[in-house]
Design a protein around this motif. Structure first.
Motif, PDB file in Angstrom:
ATOM      1  N   GLY A 336      20.260  33.154 -10.155  1.00  0.00           N
ATOM      2  CA  GLY A 336      19.369  33.145  -9.040  1.00  0.00           C
ATOM      3  C   GLY A 336      19.599  33.989  -7.970  1.00  0.00           C
ATOM      4  N   PHE A 337      21.165  33.229  -7.691  1.00  0.00           N
ATOM      5  CA  PHE A 337      21.459  34.163  -6.425  1.00  0.00           C
ATOM      6  C   PHE A 337      21.343  35.543  -6.497  1.00  0.00           C
ATOM      7  CE2 PHE A 337      25.623  36.169  -4.751  1.00  0.00           C
ATOM      8  CZ  PHE A 337      25.474  35.803  -3.758  1.00  0.00           C
ATOM      9  N   GLN A 338      22.076  35.864  -7.658  1.00  0.00           N
ATOM     10  CA  GLN A 338      22.184  37.352  -7.562  1.00  0.00           C
ATOM     11  C   GLN A 338      20.714  37.795  -7.507  1.00  0.00           C
ATOM     12  OE1 GLN A 338      23.694  39.641 -10.893  1.00  0.00           O
ATOM     13  NE2 GLN A 338      23.947  37.208 -12.146  1.00  0.00           N
ATOM     14  N   HIS A 339      19.509  37.216  -8.195  1.00  0.00           N
ATOM     15  CA  HIS A 339      18.165  37.748  -8.264  1.00  0.00           C
ATOM     16  C   HIS A 339      17.605  37.652  -7.159  1.00  0.00           C
ATOM     17  CE1 HIS A 339      18.835  39.243 -12.119  1.00  0.00           C
ATOM     18  NE2 HIS A 339      18.898  40.080 -12.308  1.00  0.00           N
ATOM     19  N   ALA A 340      18.128  36.457  -5.892  1.00  0.00           N
ATOM     20  CA  ALA A 340      17.291  35.740  -5.133  1.00  0.00           C
ATOM     21  C   ALA A 340      16.517  37.035  -4.119  1.00  0.00           C
ATOM     22  CB  ALA A 340      18.014  35.162  -4.276  1.00  0.00           C
ATOM     23  N   PRO A 341      17.580  38.286  -3.965  1.00  0.00           N
ATOM     24  CA  PRO A 341      16.569  39.217  -2.810  1.00  0.00           C
ATOM     25  C   PRO A 341      15.593  39.547  -3.611  1.00  0.00           C
ATOM     26  CG  PRO A 341      19.060  39.884  -2.290  1.00  0.00           C
ATOM     27  CD  PRO A 341      18.691  38.134  -3.890  1.00  0.00           C
ATOM     28  N   ALA A 342      15.354  40.111  -4.244  1.00  0.00           N
ATOM     29  CA  ALA A 342      14.546  40.491  -5.222  1.00  0.00           C
ATOM     30  C   ALA A 342      13.382  39.486  -5.665  1.00  0.00           C
ATOM     31  CB  ALA A 342      14.802  40.829  -6.754  1.00  0.00           C
ATOM     32  N   VAL A 343      13.426  37.898  -5.778  1.00  0.00           N
ATOM     33  CA  VAL A 343      12.514  37.658  -6.200  1.00  0.00           C
ATOM     34  C   VAL A 343      11.919  37.349  -4.877  1.00  0.00           C
ATOM     35  CG1 VAL A 343      12.007  35.090  -6.469  1.00  0.00           C
ATOM     36  CG2 VAL A 343      13.855  36.309  -7.778  1.00  0.00           C
ATOM     37  N   GLY A 344      12.717  36.662  -3.812  1.00  0.00           N
ATOM     38  CA  GLY A 344      11.954  36.148  -2.434  1.00  0.00           C
ATOM     39  C   GLY A 344      10.800  37.152  -2.054  1.00  0.00           C
ATOM     40  N   LEU A 345      10.985  38.845  -2.265  1.00  0.00           N
ATOM     41  CA  LEU A 345       9.983  40.319  -1.909  1.00  0.00           C
ATOM     42  C   LEU A 345       8.850  40.349  -3.101  1.00  0.00           C
ATOM     43  CD1 LEU A 345       9.236  42.853  -0.608  1.00  0.00           C
ATOM     44  CD2 LEU A 345      10.791  44.330  -2.149  1.00  0.00           C
ATOM     45  N   LEU A 346       9.611  39.974  -3.790  1.00  0.00           N
ATOM     46  CA  LEU A 346       8.452  39.888  -5.336  1.00  0.00           C
ATOM     47  C   LEU A 346       7.222  39.106  -5.165  1.00  0.00           C
ATOM     48  CD1 LEU A 346      10.944  41.004  -8.520  1.00  0.00           C
ATOM     49  CD2 LEU A 346       8.640  42.271  -6.651  1.00  0.00           C
ATOM     50  N   LEU A 347       7.856  37.748  -4.698  1.00  0.00           N
ATOM     51  CA  LEU A 347       6.950  36.201  -5.160  1.00  0.00           C
ATOM     52  C   LEU A 347       6.526  36.540  -3.493  1.00  0.00           C
ATOM     53  CD1 LEU A 347       6.697  33.923  -7.228  1.00  0.00           C
ATOM     54  CD2 LEU A 347       7.855  32.564  -5.224  1.00  0.00           C
ATOM     55  N   SER A 348       6.481  36.544  -2.377  1.00  0.00           N
ATOM     56  CA  SER A 348       5.927  36.688  -1.392  1.00  0.00           C
ATOM     57  C   SER A 348       5.062  37.833  -1.264  1.00  0.00           C
ATOM     58  CB  SER A 348       7.081  37.363  -0.292  1.00  0.00           C
ATOM     59  OG  SER A 348       7.852  36.444   0.175  1.00  0.00           O
ATOM     60  N   GLU A 349       5.252  39.239  -1.896  1.00  0.00           N
ATOM     61  CA  GLU A 349       4.040  39.697  -2.371  1.00  0.00           C
ATOM     62  C   GLU A 349       2.705  39.633  -2.955  1.00  0.00           C
ATOM     63  OE1 GLU A 349       7.087  44.171  -2.544  1.00  0.00           O
ATOM     64  OE2 GLU A 349       5.951  42.774  -4.644  1.00  0.00           O
ATOM     65  N   GLU A 353      -0.315  39.844  -1.533  1.00  0.00           N
ATOM     66  CA  GLU A 353      -1.104  40.885  -2.137  1.00  0.00           C
ATOM     67  C   GLU A 353      -1.764  40.599  -2.903  1.00  0.00           C
ATOM     68  OE1 GLU A 353       1.149  44.449  -1.609  1.00  0.00           O
ATOM     69  OE2 GLU A 353       3.059  43.855  -0.016  1.00  0.00           O
ATOM     70  N   GLY A 354      -1.498  38.957  -3.526  1.00  0.00           N
ATOM     71  CA  GLY A 354      -1.631  39.346  -4.719  1.00  0.00           C
ATOM     72  C   GLY A 354      -1.685  39.384  -6.115  1.00  0.00           C
ATOM     73  N   ARG A 355      -0.761  40.079  -5.610  1.00  0.00           N
ATOM     74  CA  ARG A 355       0.249  40.380  -7.169  1.00  0.00           C
ATOM     75  C   ARG A 355       2.480  41.362  -6.754  1.00  0.00           C
ATOM     76  NH1 ARG A 355       0.304  46.095  -8.730  1.00  0.00           N
ATOM     77  NH2 ARG A 355      -0.921  47.537  -7.385  1.00  0.00           N
ATOM     78  N   ALA A 356       2.073  41.257  -7.598  1.00  0.00           N
ATOM     79  CA  ALA A 356       3.948  41.888  -6.897  1.00  0.00           C
ATOM     80  C   ALA A 356       3.952  42.854  -6.686  1.00  0.00           C
ATOM     81  CB  ALA A 356       5.528  41.737  -7.453  1.00  0.00           C
ATOM     82  N   THR A 357       4.033  44.022  -6.493  1.00  0.00           N
ATOM     83  CA  THR A 357       4.359  45.384  -6.052  1.00  0.00           C
ATOM     84  C   THR A 357       5.006  46.178  -6.291  1.00  0.00           C
ATOM     85  OG1 THR A 357       3.689  45.819  -3.491  1.00  0.00           O
ATOM     86  CG2 THR A 357       1.470  45.653  -4.863  1.00  0.00           C
ATOM     87  N   THR A 358       6.023  45.839  -5.921  1.00  0.00           N
ATOM     88  CA  THR A 358       7.375  46.506  -5.816  1.00  0.00           C
ATOM     89  C   THR A 358       8.287  46.332  -7.346  1.00  0.00           C
ATOM     90  OG1 THR A 358       8.414  45.891  -3.505  1.00  0.00           O
ATOM     91  CG2 THR A 358       9.859  46.879  -5.475  1.00  0.00           C
ATOM     92  N   LEU A 359       7.225  45.481  -8.217  1.00  0.00           N
ATOM     93  CA  LEU A 359       7.891  45.910  -9.646  1.00  0.00           C
ATOM     94  C   LEU A 359       7.009  44.551  -9.981  1.00  0.00           C
ATOM     95  CD1 LEU A 359      10.230  46.133 -12.254  1.00  0.00           C
ATOM     96  CD2 LEU A 359      11.106  43.796 -11.017  1.00  0.00           C
ATOM     97  N   ASP A 360       6.216  44.923 -11.142  1.00  0.00           N
ATOM     98  CA  ASP A 360       5.011  43.733 -12.113  1.00  0.00           C
ATOM     99  C   ASP A 360       6.199  43.126 -12.780  1.00  0.00           C
ATOM    100  OD1 ASP A 360       3.779  42.999 -13.767  1.00  0.00           O
ATOM    101  OD2 ASP A 360       3.737  44.638 -15.499  1.00  0.00           O
ATOM    102  N   ILE A 361       5.765  41.644 -12.191  1.00  0.00           N
ATOM    103  CA  ILE A 361       6.730  40.567 -12.641  1.00  0.00           C
ATOM    104  C   ILE A 361       5.208  39.526 -14.009  1.00  0.00           C
ATOM    105  CG2 ILE A 361       8.069  39.719 -10.703  1.00  0.00           C
ATOM    106  CD1 ILE A 361       5.791  37.908  -9.827  1.00  0.00           C
ATOM    107  N   SER A 362       4.868  40.468 -14.010  1.00  0.00           N
ATOM    108  CA  SER A 362       3.303  40.052 -15.410  1.00  0.00           C
ATOM    109  C   SER A 362       4.153  39.246 -16.167  1.00  0.00           C
ATOM    110  CB  SER A 362       2.100  40.191 -15.545  1.00  0.00           C
ATOM    111  OG  SER A 362       2.961  41.602 -15.714  1.00  0.00           O
ATOM    112  N   PRO A 363       5.336  40.007 -16.859  1.00  0.00           N
ATOM    113  CA  PRO A 363       6.002  39.667 -18.750  1.00  0.00           C
ATOM    114  C   PRO A 363       6.914  38.492 -18.266  1.00  0.00           C
ATOM    115  CG  PRO A 363       6.224  42.087 -18.225  1.00  0.00           C
ATOM    116  CD  PRO A 363       5.401  41.442 -16.231  1.00  0.00           C
ATOM    117  N   LEU A 364       6.927  37.927 -16.423  1.00  0.00           N
ATOM    118  CA  LEU A 364       7.820  36.298 -16.283  1.00  0.00           C
ATOM    119  C   LEU A 364       7.020  35.859 -16.052  1.00  0.00           C
ATOM    120  CD1 LEU A 364      11.021  38.364 -13.346  1.00  0.00           C
ATOM    121  CD2 LEU A 364      10.836  37.471 -16.723  1.00  0.00           C
TER     122      LEU A 364
END
Length: 381
Positions: A336-349, A353-364
């Motif tokens: 969690g610590f090491q992926h926190a920057p990505a998670v904050g960005l992707l979840l905010s998107e 915006e209705g979906r994460a645009t930087t990376l598709d997180i639907s598999p998660l």
């Protein structure tokens, strides 16, 4: 009744990152609620602070490809100092089946552009003076991996979120997720009710308990991990390379002139973070086998923290399909610590915006556990 556009439950590094990224992307109604008196006192405060590209699954590698550059530019982007050492991760392999598995992972990492090297035992030993590699068959080394300060990341994100207008409140335990008409409507703390159409579960090892407040079952279980430190001693490694004996799960890195080290074992699910005094000697014994200079060190502090494990050791990210407005950022399985920057960005998107645009997180998404089993992350320490 107070209102918030987005309410975040949990003030560890994940919650702080979500708060910052929401505010950074223009959301002006962010409220973070932490039940303790300070931020980052749960799993964030107990973790070893490692970050790496060396994963066995593509989605975890891609999360690292977003997160690690963000950590490297943290001071410039967030405006907060961060102690960071990019001296690599060194995985030591002593079993043939691990050699085979790591060769497969290396091929994936290279395909995704990750700089990871395959080393002989002697090459591994040369990286960390004092390392005993007599039983090592091979090793992998990621020079772009490293360690950073979890408290610095958490406090930096929180301070920047506040500057952008987010409200962060401690000693505010959420006791109810209000659900009406099939969607989230807000939360209730011990003091008040707050109207909020969007709620983020960032409760770390307590994520399943928070999800149950909303009527959802979340396959996240808490698992205890022990950490030990030594005082400074002359034989400590000169660099901060994080060394992992993969078969035993023993790991260590330089910390304040000494060592920080740990090892996992089978643990019952639960929230016990007391230190098992009978387990510490076993960790030290494993450390002496792998790094004999540890015998010259005086032990310092010991503590225990909690991993938040999922069945496939991948996080659960995104909106819960069964409950519109309820977003999940859970189950990071030690990452969690090491992926926190990505998670904050992707979840905010996903929220804005209705979906994460930087990376598709639907598999998660949570729904994956109702379908056919998916391959899990194999490189869990």
């Amino acid at each position: 009744m107070r209102t918030a556009e987005v309410t975040i439950v949990g003030g560890g590094v994940i919650g702080a990152s979500v708060a910052y990224h929401l505010a950074h992307l223009g959301c002006r109604g962010v409220l973070l609620l932490e039940r303790e008196a300070m931020l980052g006192t749960g799993s964030t405060g107990a973790c070893a602070g490692g970050f790496r590209y060396q994963f066995s699954s593509e989605i975890n590698i891609r999360l690292s490809q977003i997160s690690i550059p963000a950590l490297l530019r943290f001071r410039e982007e967030v405006g907060h100092p961060l102690t960071l050492h990019q001296d690599g991760y060194l995985f030591l392999l002593t079993r043939e089946e691990d050699v085979s598995g790591f060769r497969e992972s290396l091929a994936l990492q290279h395909r995704l552009g990750v700089p990871v090297e395959w080393l002989s035992p002697d090459q591994a030993g040369a990286l960390v003076p004092g390392l005993d590699v007599r039983d090592v068959l091979a090793a992998t080394y990621g020079p772009a991996d490293g360690i950073a300060d979890p408290a610095g990341v958490t406090q930096g994100y929180a301070a920047a979120a506040r500057r952008l207008g987010a409200r962060i409140e401690t000693e505010s335990e959420v006791r109810e997720i209000r659900v009406e008409g099939g969607r989230v409507r807000g939360v209730r703390t011990r003091r008040e009710s707050i109207a909020s159409p969007l709620v983020v579960n960032a409760a770390g090892p307590w994520a399943a308990q928070v999800a149950r407040l909303a009527g959802l079952d979340l396959p996240v279980r808490p698992s205890r991990r022990h950490v030990v430190t030594t005082r400074a001693f002359p034989g400590a490694p000169p660099r901060h390379t994080l060394v992992i004996d993969f078969a035993s799960t023993f790991y260590f890195h330089r910390e304040s002139g000494g060592l920080l080290f740990g090892m996992s074992r089978e643990e019952p699910d639960g929230f016990d973070i007391s230190v098992d005094p009978h387990f510490i000697p076993r960790i030290v014994e494993a450390g002496l086998r792998r790094f004999p200079p540890l015998g010259d060190a005086e032990l310092g502090r010991s503590w225990a923290g909690l991993y938040e494990m999922t069945p496939d050791a991948h996080p659960i990210l995104g909106e819960a399909a069964a409950l519109p407005g309820f977003f999940l950022a859970n189950g990071f399985s030690g990452h969690g610590f090491q992926h926190a920057p990505a998670v904050g960005l992707l979840l905010s998107e996903a929220i804005l915006e209705g979906r994460a645009t930087t990376l598709d997180i639907s598999p998660l998404g949570l729904a994956r556990f109702a379908a056919a089993p998916v391959p899990g992350e194999r490189h869990v320490v």
